[in-house]
Design a protein around this motif. Structure first.
Motif, PDB file in Angstrom:
ATOM      1  N   LEU A   1      44.281  33.585  34.624  1.00  0.00           N
ATOM      2  CA  LEU A   1      43.181  33.856  35.541  1.00  0.00           C
ATOM      3  C   LEU A   1      43.706  34.408  36.862  1.00  0.00           C
ATOM      4  O   LEU A   1      44.799  34.067  37.317  1.00  0.00           O
ATOM      5  CB  LEU A   1      42.376  32.582  35.783  1.00  0.00           C
ATOM      6  N   ASN A   2      42.893  35.263  37.470  1.00  0.00           N
ATOM      7  CA  ASN A   2      43.266  35.950  38.704  1.00  0.00           C
ATOM      8  C   ASN A   2      42.820  35.163  39.926  1.00  0.00           C
ATOM      9  O   ASN A   2      41.650  34.790  40.047  1.00  0.00           O
ATOM     10  CB  ASN A   2      42.615  37.338  38.749  1.00  0.00           C
ATOM     11  N   GLY A   3      43.753  34.926  40.843  1.00  0.00           N
ATOM     12  CA  GLY A   3      43.415  34.165  42.027  1.00  0.00           C
ATOM     13  C   GLY A   3      44.028  34.723  43.289  1.00  0.00           C
ATOM     14  O   GLY A   3      44.920  35.582  43.260  1.00  0.00           O
ATOM     15  N   ILE A   4      43.531  34.227  44.415  1.00  0.00           N
ATOM     16  CA  ILE A   4      44.090  34.522  45.728  1.00  0.00           C
ATOM     17  C   ILE A   4      44.080  33.232  46.525  1.00  0.00           C
ATOM     18  O   ILE A   4      43.448  32.246  46.147  1.00  0.00           O
ATOM     19  CB  ILE A   4      43.274  35.603  46.481  1.00  0.00           C
ATOM     20  N   ASP A   5      44.821  33.217  47.636  1.00  0.00           N
ATOM     21  CA  ASP A   5      44.690  32.107  48.578  1.00  0.00           C
ATOM     22  C   ASP A   5      44.541  32.681  49.972  1.00  0.00           C
ATOM     23  O   ASP A   5      45.116  33.722  50.292  1.00  0.00           O
ATOM     24  CB  ASP A   5      45.867  31.133  48.480  1.00  0.00           C
ATOM     25  N   VAL A   6      43.732  32.020  50.808  1.00  0.00           N
ATOM     26  CA  VAL A   6      43.377  32.566  52.115  1.00  0.00           C
ATOM     27  C   VAL A   6      43.421  31.485  53.189  1.00  0.00           C
ATOM     28  O   VAL A   6      43.387  30.287  52.901  1.00  0.00           O
ATOM     29  CB  VAL A   6      41.966  33.198  52.099  1.00  0.00           C
ATOM     30  N   SER A   7      43.462  31.965  54.424  1.00  0.00           N
ATOM     31  CA  SER A   7      43.383  31.095  55.600  1.00  0.00           C
ATOM     32  C   SER A   7      42.682  31.887  56.698  1.00  0.00           C
ATOM     33  O   SER A   7      42.098  32.952  56.442  1.00  0.00           O
ATOM     34  CB  SER A   7      44.790  30.678  56.045  1.00  0.00           C
ATOM     35  N   TYR A   8      42.786  31.389  57.922  1.00  0.00           N
ATOM     36  CA  TYR A   8      42.211  32.107  59.057  1.00  0.00           C
ATOM     37  C   TYR A   8      42.788  33.523  59.158  1.00  0.00           C
ATOM     38  O   TYR A   8      42.147  34.440  59.701  1.00  0.00           O
ATOM     39  CB  TYR A   8      42.514  31.338  60.348  1.00  0.00           C
ATOM     40  N   ALA A   9      43.988  33.733  58.637  1.00  0.00           N
ATOM     41  CA  ALA A   9      44.701  35.002  58.814  1.00  0.00           C
ATOM     42  C   ALA A   9      43.956  36.183  58.197  1.00  0.00           C
ATOM     43  O   ALA A   9      44.143  37.329  58.628  1.00  0.00           O
ATOM     44  CB  ALA A   9      46.101  34.906  58.213  1.00  0.00           C
ATOM     45  N   GLN A  10      43.114  35.932  57.181  1.00  0.00           N
ATOM     46  CA  GLN A  10      42.373  37.027  56.534  1.00  0.00           C
ATOM     47  C   GLN A  10      41.089  37.375  57.281  1.00  0.00           C
ATOM     48  O   GLN A  10      40.436  38.350  56.949  1.00  0.00           O
ATOM     49  CB  GLN A  10      42.060  36.676  55.073  1.00  0.00           C
ATOM     50  N   GLY A  11      40.697  36.556  58.256  1.00  0.00           N
ATOM     51  CA  GLY A  11      39.491  36.847  59.020  1.00  0.00           C
ATOM     52  C   GLY A  11      38.230  36.733  58.185  1.00  0.00           C
ATOM     53  O   GLY A  11      38.164  35.967  57.210  1.00  0.00           O
ATOM     54  N   ASP A  12      37.207  37.498  58.550  1.00  0.00           N
ATOM     55  CA  ASP A  12      35.932  37.465  57.832  1.00  0.00           C
ATOM     56  C   ASP A  12      36.090  38.115  56.461  1.00  0.00           C
ATOM     57  O   ASP A  12      36.736  39.160  56.328  1.00  0.00           O
ATOM     58  CB  ASP A  12      34.847  38.188  58.627  1.00  0.00           C
ATOM     59  N   ILE A  13      35.458  37.510  55.462  1.00  0.00           N
ATOM     60  CA  ILE A  13      35.609  37.956  54.076  1.00  0.00           C
ATOM     61  C   ILE A  13      34.244  38.160  53.436  1.00  0.00           C
ATOM     62  O   ILE A  13      33.337  37.339  53.615  1.00  0.00           O
ATOM     63  CB  ILE A  13      36.425  36.924  53.265  1.00  0.00           C
ATOM     64  N   ASP A  14      34.100  39.245  52.697  1.00  0.00           N
ATOM     65  CA  ASP A  14      32.912  39.484  51.873  1.00  0.00           C
ATOM     66  C   ASP A  14      33.190  38.875  50.505  1.00  0.00           C
ATOM     67  O   ASP A  14      33.781  39.503  49.627  1.00  0.00           O
ATOM     68  CB  ASP A  14      32.646  40.986  51.757  1.00  0.00           C
ATOM     69  N   TRP A  15      32.760  37.628  50.309  1.00  0.00           N
ATOM     70  CA  TRP A  15      33.141  36.890  49.105  1.00  0.00           C
ATOM     71  C   TRP A  15      32.453  37.419  47.851  1.00  0.00           C
ATOM     72  O   TRP A  15      32.996  37.307  46.750  1.00  0.00           O
ATOM     73  CB  TRP A  15      32.850  35.401  49.292  1.00  0.00           C
ATOM     74  N   LYS A  16      31.274  38.012  47.990  1.00  0.00           N
ATOM     75  CA  LYS A  16      30.626  38.597  46.814  1.00  0.00           C
ATOM     76  C   LYS A  16      31.437  39.780  46.287  1.00  0.00           C
ATOM     77  O   LYS A  16      31.567  39.961  45.073  1.00  0.00           O
ATOM     78  CB  LYS A  16      29.204  39.034  47.164  1.00  0.00           C
ATOM     79  N   ALA A  17      31.987  40.558  47.203  1.00  0.00           N
ATOM     80  CA  ALA A  17      32.838  41.673  46.781  1.00  0.00           C
ATOM     81  C   ALA A  17      34.127  41.169  46.144  1.00  0.00           C
ATOM     82  O   ALA A  17      34.632  41.763  45.185  1.00  0.00           O
ATOM     83  CB  ALA A  17      33.158  42.561  47.991  1.00  0.00           C
ATOM     84  N   VAL A  18      34.656  40.070  46.657  1.00  0.00           N
ATOM     85  CA  VAL A  18      35.863  39.472  46.082  1.00  0.00           C
ATOM     86  C   VAL A  18      35.601  39.050  44.640  1.00  0.00           C
ATOM     87  O   VAL A  18      36.383  39.345  43.729  1.00  0.00           O
ATOM     88  CB  VAL A  18      36.329  38.262  46.916  1.00  0.00           C
ATOM     89  N   LYS A  19      34.489  38.361  44.413  1.00  0.00           N
ATOM     90  CA  LYS A  19      34.143  37.919  43.059  1.00  0.00           C
ATOM     91  C   LYS A  19      33.941  39.111  42.130  1.00  0.00           C
ATOM     92  O   LYS A  19      34.433  39.127  40.996  1.00  0.00           O
ATOM     93  CB  LYS A  19      32.871  37.070  43.103  1.00  0.00           C
ATOM     94  N   LYS A  20      33.244  40.117  42.620  1.00  0.00           N
ATOM     95  CA  LYS A  20      32.951  41.283  41.794  1.00  0.00           C
ATOM     96  C   LYS A  20      34.210  42.056  41.428  1.00  0.00           C
ATOM     97  O   LYS A  20      34.270  42.753  40.409  1.00  0.00           O
ATOM     98  CB  LYS A  20      31.969  42.203  42.532  1.00  0.00           C
ATOM     99  N   SER A  21      35.267  41.920  42.256  1.00  0.00           N
ATOM    100  CA  SER A  21      36.509  42.640  42.000  1.00  0.00           C
ATOM    101  C   SER A  21      37.302  42.057  40.837  1.00  0.00           C
ATOM    102  O   SER A  21      38.289  42.642  40.401  1.00  0.00           O
ATOM    103  CB  SER A  21      37.385  42.639  43.258  1.00  0.00           C
ATOM    104  N   GLY A  22      36.877  40.875  40.340  1.00  0.00           N
ATOM    105  CA  GLY A  22      37.585  40.254  39.226  1.00  0.00           C
ATOM    106  C   GLY A  22      38.410  39.040  39.611  1.00  0.00           C
ATOM    107  O   GLY A  22      39.117  38.486  38.764  1.00  0.00           O
ATOM    108  N   VAL A  23      38.319  38.612  40.869  1.00  0.00           N
ATOM    109  CA  VAL A  23      38.993  37.379  41.287  1.00  0.00           C
ATOM    110  C   VAL A  23      38.210  36.190  40.721  1.00  0.00           C
ATOM    111  O   VAL A  23      36.990  36.114  40.860  1.00  0.00           O
ATOM    112  CB  VAL A  23      39.080  37.284  42.824  1.00  0.00           C
ATOM    113  N   ASP A  24      38.927  35.266  40.068  1.00  0.00           N
ATOM    114  CA  ASP A  24      38.283  34.121  39.439  1.00  0.00           C
ATOM    115  C   ASP A  24      38.289  32.873  40.316  1.00  0.00           C
ATOM    116  O   ASP A  24      37.377  32.055  40.245  1.00  0.00           O
ATOM    117  CB  ASP A  24      38.993  33.779  38.121  1.00  0.00           C
TER     118      ASP A  24
END
Length: 366
Positions: free
Chosen positions: A73-96
Motif C-alpha cells: 500500500l502507498n503511504g506518506i507521512d506529514v507534519s507542520y512542514a508540509q503546510g496546508d494540504i488538499d487531502w481529497k487530492a491526496v486520496k485521489k492520487s492513489g495514496v492509501d
C-alpha cells in the motif's frame, strides 16, 4: 386506383398510430437512458477536470522478496512542514494511508509540544477517506520519559479514527538530549531498547497498536533490532531504491523527496506491507479481545464501476451470527479504491476486537 391509394393511406395512418403508441410507451425509458448517458458524460468530464494531479508513482522502487506475495500500500507521512494540504487530492492520487505527526519532544528542552497542524491534518485526512496513524518525535532517554510521551500520544489519538499504530519516532538530533545521552554513555543500546518497549507497552495498554520508527542505522546501532522486531511493528527508513535492512519491518520509508498531488512541498514516501490472507495483527493486545481475522467480512457489491469518485461498497462484519457494529467494534476504511482494479475494505478492531482484516472487491472502468 382509388382503392389502392385509399389502402396506402390507411396503412400509413396505421403505421403512424403504432409509432405514436410506441413512442408514448418508450418515451420515459428513452428519457431515463438519455439522462443516464448525459450524467456519465458529465461525470467523466468532471473527473477529467478535477483530476489535474498525477497519481502517486510506484516506479523506481524494488521491494524485498519476502514481500512478494503481500499487498503493498502507498503511504506518506506529514507534519507542520508540509503546510496546508488538499487531502481529497491526496486520496485521489492513489495514496492509501498517512502517518501524521501529533507532537514532539524538544531536542534541547525536553518539553513536549503538539504539532500545530495535527488537528486539521488528521480530521481532513480522515474525511478524505485515508487510513491514518500518528507519531510522536521522541527524545526519550529514560523509560519514564518514553511512557510520558506515549501517554501524550494516546491523549491526542482520542476522538479520531486512528486505524494504524501509534508510532514512536526515535531519532538522533544534532545537539539534542538523545544524542548527548548516547555520546556520554548515560544511555546504552539496552537502555534505548527499554525506552522503545516502554513507549509501545504504554500505547498498547491504552488499546492501540504500536510501532517504532527509525532509520536503518539507528535501528541497528542504537537499538536491539531483533528485540524490537519481535515485540512491535517496525517502520524502517532507508532512502534508496531497494532496502537492504535484514531484520523485521512492515513499513519502509523509501524517500523524502516525493511529489504528491495536493501537497506543494516535498513529502516522505512510504510503503506498507500486508499479508491479506492472515491480516494485520496488533502487538501486545489484550488476549481477551477477539481477532477480527476470526470473523467474517462480507461486501455487498463485490464489483463496482469507477465513476471518478472513490468506491466504498457496503460492508458487514459478523462474529458467528452476531453482526458487529461499526464505530463500536471496528473502524472501516478503504484502500486502492480510486481507480479500476482491485480495492480493499479494511476493518480495524476496537473495543472487544483487535487486529485488522481485509476483504477485496473489483472496480471496473467505464
Amino acid at each position: 386506383m382509388d382503392n389502392i391509394l385509399y389502402g396506402l393511406r390507411r396503412y400509413k395512418n396505421k403505421v403512424k398510430r403504432k409509432l405514436k403508441k410506441w413512442w408514448k410507451d418508450q418515451r420515459p425509458r428513452f428519457i431515463v437512458c438519455l439522462i443516464g448517458i448525459l450524467l456519465i458524460l458529465i461525470l467523466a468530464i468532471a473527473h477529467g477536470l478535477s483530476g489535474s494531479g498525477e497519481r502517486i508513482s510506484t516506479d523506481g522502487f524494488t521491494h524485498d522478496s519476502r514481500f512478494s506475495n503481500y499487498l503493498i500500500l502507498n503511504g506518506i507521512d506529514v507534519s507542520y512542514a508540509q503546510g496546508d494540504i488538499d487531502w481529497k487530492a491526496v486520496k485521489k492520487s492513489g495514496v492509501d494511508y498517512v502517518i501524521i505527526r501529533a507532537g514532539y519532544t524538544g531536542g534541547n528542552t525536553g518539553k513536549r509540544y503538539v504539532d500545530e497542524y495535527f488537528a486539521s491534518n488528521i480530521k481532513e485526512a480522515e474525511d478524505a477517506g485515508l487510513m491514518t496513524g500518528i507519531y510522536w518525535f521522541s527524545q526519550a532517554t529514560t523509560t519514564d520519559e518514553a511512557k510520558a510521551e506515549a501517554r501524550e500520544l494516546v491523549k491526542l489519538a482520542r476522538g479520531y479514527q486512528v486505524d494504524l499504530p501509534l508510532v514512536m519516532d526515535y531519532e538522533l538530533l544534532d545537539g539534542g538530549k538523545l544524542s548527548a545521552a548516547f555520546s556520554s554513555g548515560s544511555l546504552t543500546v539496552s537502555g534505548a531498547t527499554d525506552c522503545a518497549l516502554a513507549f509501545c507497552h504504554t500505547v498498547e495498554k491504552a488499546g492501540y497498536d504500536s510501532m517504532v520508527y527509525g532509520n536503518s542505522s539507528f535501528l541497528q546501532s542504537n537499538l536491539d533490532p531483533v528485540t524490537i522486531g519481535e515485540n512491535t511493528h517496525v517502520w524502517m527508513a532507508q532512502y534508496t531504491t531497494s532496502a537492504s535492512y535484514s531484520y523485521l519491518y512492515s513499513m519502509w520509508q523509501a524517500s523524502n523527496t516525493e511529489k504528491v498531488s495536493g501537497i506543494t512541498k516535498n513529502v516522505d514516501r512510504d510503503f506498507w506491507y500486508v499479508d491479506t490472507g492472515s491480516g494485520y495483527n496488533a502487538y501486545g493486545a489484550d488476549p481477551s479481545r477477539k481477532s477480527l481475522n476470526r470473523c467474517t467480512v462480507e461486501i455487498k457489491d463485490r464489483s463496482a464501476t469507477y465513476m471518478g469518485f472513490k468506491v466504498e461498497p457496503k460492508v458487514s462484519v459478523y462474529d458467528g451470527r452476531k453482526e458487529l457494529e461499526e464505530g463500536k467494534d471496528y473502524y472501516l476504511s478503504y484502500v486502492q479504491n480510486t481507480e479500476p482494479g482491485t480495492g480493499y475494505a479494511v476493518v480495524t478492531g476496537m473495543g472487544d476486537y483487535k487486529d485488522m482484516a481485509f476483504a477485496s472487491f473489483k472496480i471496473k472502468g467505464i
